[in-house]
Design a protein around this motif. Structure first.
Motif, PDB file in Angstrom:
ATOM      1  N   SER A   1      -0.596  10.726  16.541  1.00  0.00           N
ATOM      2  CA  SER A   1      -1.411  10.067  15.519  1.00  0.00           C
ATOM      3  C   SER A   1      -1.764  11.089  14.455  1.00  0.00           C
ATOM      4  N   SER A   2      -1.597  10.697  13.183  1.00  0.00           N
ATOM      5  CA  SER A   2      -1.726  11.657  12.109  1.00  0.00           C
ATOM      6  C   SER A   2      -2.161  10.973  10.816  1.00  0.00           C
ATOM      7  N   GLN A   3      -2.262  11.763   9.793  1.00  0.00           N
ATOM      8  CA  GLN A   3      -2.537  11.260   8.454  1.00  0.00           C
ATOM      9  C   GLN A   3      -1.381  11.629   7.543  1.00  0.00           C
ATOM     10  N   TRP A   4      -1.306  10.988   6.401  1.00  0.00           N
ATOM     11  CA  TRP A   4      -0.269  11.276   5.417  1.00  0.00           C
ATOM     12  C   TRP A   4      -0.904  12.025   4.258  1.00  0.00           C
ATOM     13  N   SER A   5      -0.346  13.156   3.915  1.00  0.00           N
ATOM     14  CA  SER A   5      -0.743  13.902   2.718  1.00  0.00           C
ATOM     15  C   SER A   5      -2.259  14.064   2.594  1.00  0.00           C
ATOM     16  N   ASN A   6      -2.893  14.384   3.726  1.00  0.00           N
ATOM     17  CA  ASN A   6      -4.344  14.601   3.756  1.00  0.00           C
ATOM     18  C   ASN A   6      -5.134  13.408   3.243  1.00  0.00           C
ATOM     19  N   ASN A   7      -4.665  12.168   3.555  1.00  0.00           N
ATOM     20  CA  ASN A   7      -5.384  10.988   3.081  1.00  0.00           C
ATOM     21  C   ASN A   7      -6.657  10.709   3.886  1.00  0.00           C
TER      22      ASN A   7
ATOM     23  N   ASP B   1       8.349  14.032  10.324  1.00  0.00           N
ATOM     24  CA  ASP B   1       8.363  12.856   9.464  1.00  0.00           C
ATOM     25  C   ASP B   1       7.141  12.020   9.793  1.00  0.00           C
ATOM     26  N   PHE B   2       6.706  11.209   8.827  1.00  0.00           N
ATOM     27  CA  PHE B   2       5.479  10.438   8.965  1.00  0.00           C
ATOM     28  C   PHE B   2       5.747   8.958   8.714  1.00  0.00           C
ATOM     29  N   TYR B   3       5.379   8.164   9.716  1.00  0.00           N
ATOM     30  CA  TYR B   3       5.609   6.728   9.692  1.00  0.00           C
ATOM     31  C   TYR B   3       4.277   5.996   9.654  1.00  0.00           C
ATOM     32  N   GLY B   4       4.086   5.131   8.656  1.00  0.00           N
ATOM     33  CA  GLY B   4       2.897   4.290   8.630  1.00  0.00           C
ATOM     34  C   GLY B   4       2.852   3.459   9.903  1.00  0.00           C
ATOM     35  N   LYS B   5       1.718   3.467  10.582  1.00  0.00           N
ATOM     36  CA  LYS B   5       1.579   2.754  11.849  1.00  0.00           C
ATOM     37  C   LYS B   5       1.613   1.239  11.630  1.00  0.00           C
ATOM     38  N   PHE B   6       2.392   0.548  12.426  1.00  0.00           N
ATOM     39  CA  PHE B   6       2.389  -0.914  12.396  1.00  0.00           C
ATOM     40  C   PHE B   6       0.984  -1.408  12.718  1.00  0.00           C
ATOM     41  N   SER B   7       0.293  -0.733  13.643  1.00  0.00           N
ATOM     42  CA  SER B   7      -1.073  -1.119  14.009  1.00  0.00           C
ATOM     43  C   SER B   7      -2.019  -0.985  12.819  1.00  0.00           C
ATOM     44  N   TYR B   8      -1.781  -0.025  11.951  1.00  0.00           N
ATOM     45  CA  TYR B   8      -2.614   0.146  10.757  1.00  0.00           C
ATOM     46  C   TYR B   8      -2.233  -0.889   9.697  1.00  0.00           C
ATOM     47  N   HIS B   9      -0.932  -1.161   9.578  1.00  0.00           N
ATOM     48  CA  HIS B   9      -0.472  -2.203   8.649  1.00  0.00           C
ATOM     49  C   HIS B   9      -1.182  -3.528   8.949  1.00  0.00           C
TER      50      HIS B   9
ATOM     51  N   GLU C   1       0.838  -1.188   0.000  1.00  0.00           N
ATOM     52  CA  GLU C   1       0.000   0.000   0.000  1.00  0.00           C
ATOM     53  C   GLU C   1       0.877   1.243   0.000  1.00  0.00           C
ATOM     54  N   THR C   2       0.351   2.302  -0.533  1.00  0.00           N
ATOM     55  CA  THR C   2       1.059   3.575  -0.490  1.00  0.00           C
ATOM     56  C   THR C   2       0.475   4.428   0.621  1.00  0.00           C
ATOM     57  N   GLY C   3       1.190   5.450   1.010  1.00  0.00           N
ATOM     58  CA  GLY C   3       0.707   6.334   2.056  1.00  0.00           C
ATOM     59  C   GLY C   3      -0.596   7.011   1.699  1.00  0.00           C
ATOM     60  N   ASP C   4      -0.870   7.199   0.406  1.00  0.00           N
ATOM     61  CA  ASP C   4      -2.097   7.872  -0.004  1.00  0.00           C
ATOM     62  C   ASP C   4      -3.341   7.048   0.289  1.00  0.00           C
TER      63      ASP C   4
ATOM     64  N   LEU D   1       8.770   4.391   7.705  1.00  0.00           N
ATOM     65  CA  LEU D   1       8.784   5.745   7.136  1.00  0.00           C
ATOM     66  C   LEU D   1       8.145   5.816   5.756  1.00  0.00           C
ATOM     67  N   THR D   2       7.166   6.706   5.637  1.00  0.00           N
ATOM     68  CA  THR D   2       6.568   7.033   4.342  1.00  0.00           C
ATOM     69  C   THR D   2       7.296   8.235   3.755  1.00  0.00           C
ATOM     70  N   GLY D   3       7.492   9.260   4.559  1.00  0.00           N
ATOM     71  CA  GLY D   3       8.176  10.462   4.088  1.00  0.00           C
ATOM     72  C   GLY D   3       8.016  11.573   5.097  1.00  0.00           C
ATOM     73  N   GLY D   4       8.411  12.763   4.705  1.00  0.00           N
ATOM     74  CA  GLY D   4       8.260  13.873   5.621  1.00  0.00           C
ATOM     75  C   GLY D   4       8.991  15.110   5.195  1.00  0.00           C
ATOM     76  N   GLU D   5       9.135  16.004   6.144  1.00  0.00           N
ATOM     77  CA  GLU D   5       9.676  17.330   5.890  1.00  0.00           C
ATOM     78  C   GLU D   5      11.056  17.538   6.491  1.00  0.00           C
ATOM     79  N   SER D   6      11.531  16.608   7.311  1.00  0.00           N
ATOM     80  CA  SER D   6      12.822  16.823   7.959  1.00  0.00           C
ATOM     81  C   SER D   6      13.953  16.683   6.951  1.00  0.00           C
ATOM     82  N   SER D   7      15.005  17.432   7.189  1.00  0.00           N
ATOM     83  CA  SER D   7      16.209  17.382   6.354  1.00  0.00           C
ATOM     84  C   SER D   7      17.293  18.148   7.094  1.00  0.00           C
TER      85      SER D   7
END
Length: 167
Positions: free
Chosen positions: A61-67, A121-129, A1-4, A107-113
């Motif tokens: 707890s969050s969402q990725w890219s307004n999904n 940064d945004f990590y897909g939850k193992f609980s959601y996986h 699955e993708t973060g979207d 890790l899906t992605g994020g803004e840190s650099s």
């Protein structure tokens, strides 16, 4: 699955047994949907040598890219004596560990650099996986990591030598 459309994970099945002489360690995981208080990420930013990023505040707890799904953990990195351990391209898919050393996200992605140490940064939850990415077994971890439906919530890591094979 993708973060979207979900929590963005990829499970790999090995075609051959890992030689015991390698003394591999198999990571543990925590599928409870509980925000970890602190932990680390181990990754390879831009394909570089292994780096460790540290967080010392609870993940959110969050969402990725307004999904529209609470499928991700939002993480902010803590400055350590070595600076900020931000992620960059090439870090995707790296594990997020909680304070007990168990995987709680990828890790899906994020803004840190390096130029944005305060970015999230945004990590897909193992609980959601586990079972929230749809009905197809290829979109869930549960059919592969708990095929007998025992309901395991937390599984500690172990060395290969500690694995008992049922005959």
């Amino acid at each position: 699955e993708t973060g979207d459309s979900g929590s963005d994970f990829y499970l790999v099945r090995l075609n051959k047994m890992v030689p015991a002489s390698f003394d591999p360690f198999f990571l543990g995981w925590d599928r409870q949907n509980v925000a970890s208080q602190e932990g680390v990420c181990i990754h390879h930013p831009q394909g570089d040598i292994k780096k460790i990023s540290t967080y010392s505040e609870p993940v959110i707890s969050s969402q990725w890219s307004n999904n529209g799904l609470q499928s991700h953990w939002r993480v902010y990195w803590t400055e350590t004596s070595n600076g900020y351990g931000v992620t960059e391209a090439g870090s995707s898919g790296s594990p997020l560990f909680n304070q007990h050393g168990l995987i709680v996200g990828t890790l899906t992605g994020g803004e840190s650099s390096c130029g944005n140490t305060g970015g999230a940064d945004f990590y897909g939850k193992f609980s959601y996986h586990w079972q929230s990415n749809g009905q197809d077994p290829a979109s869930q971890l549960q059919p592969w990591l708990d095929p007998d439906g025992e309901g395991v919530q937390v599984l500690g890591g172990t060395y290969y030598s500690n694995i008992v094979n049922a005959s």
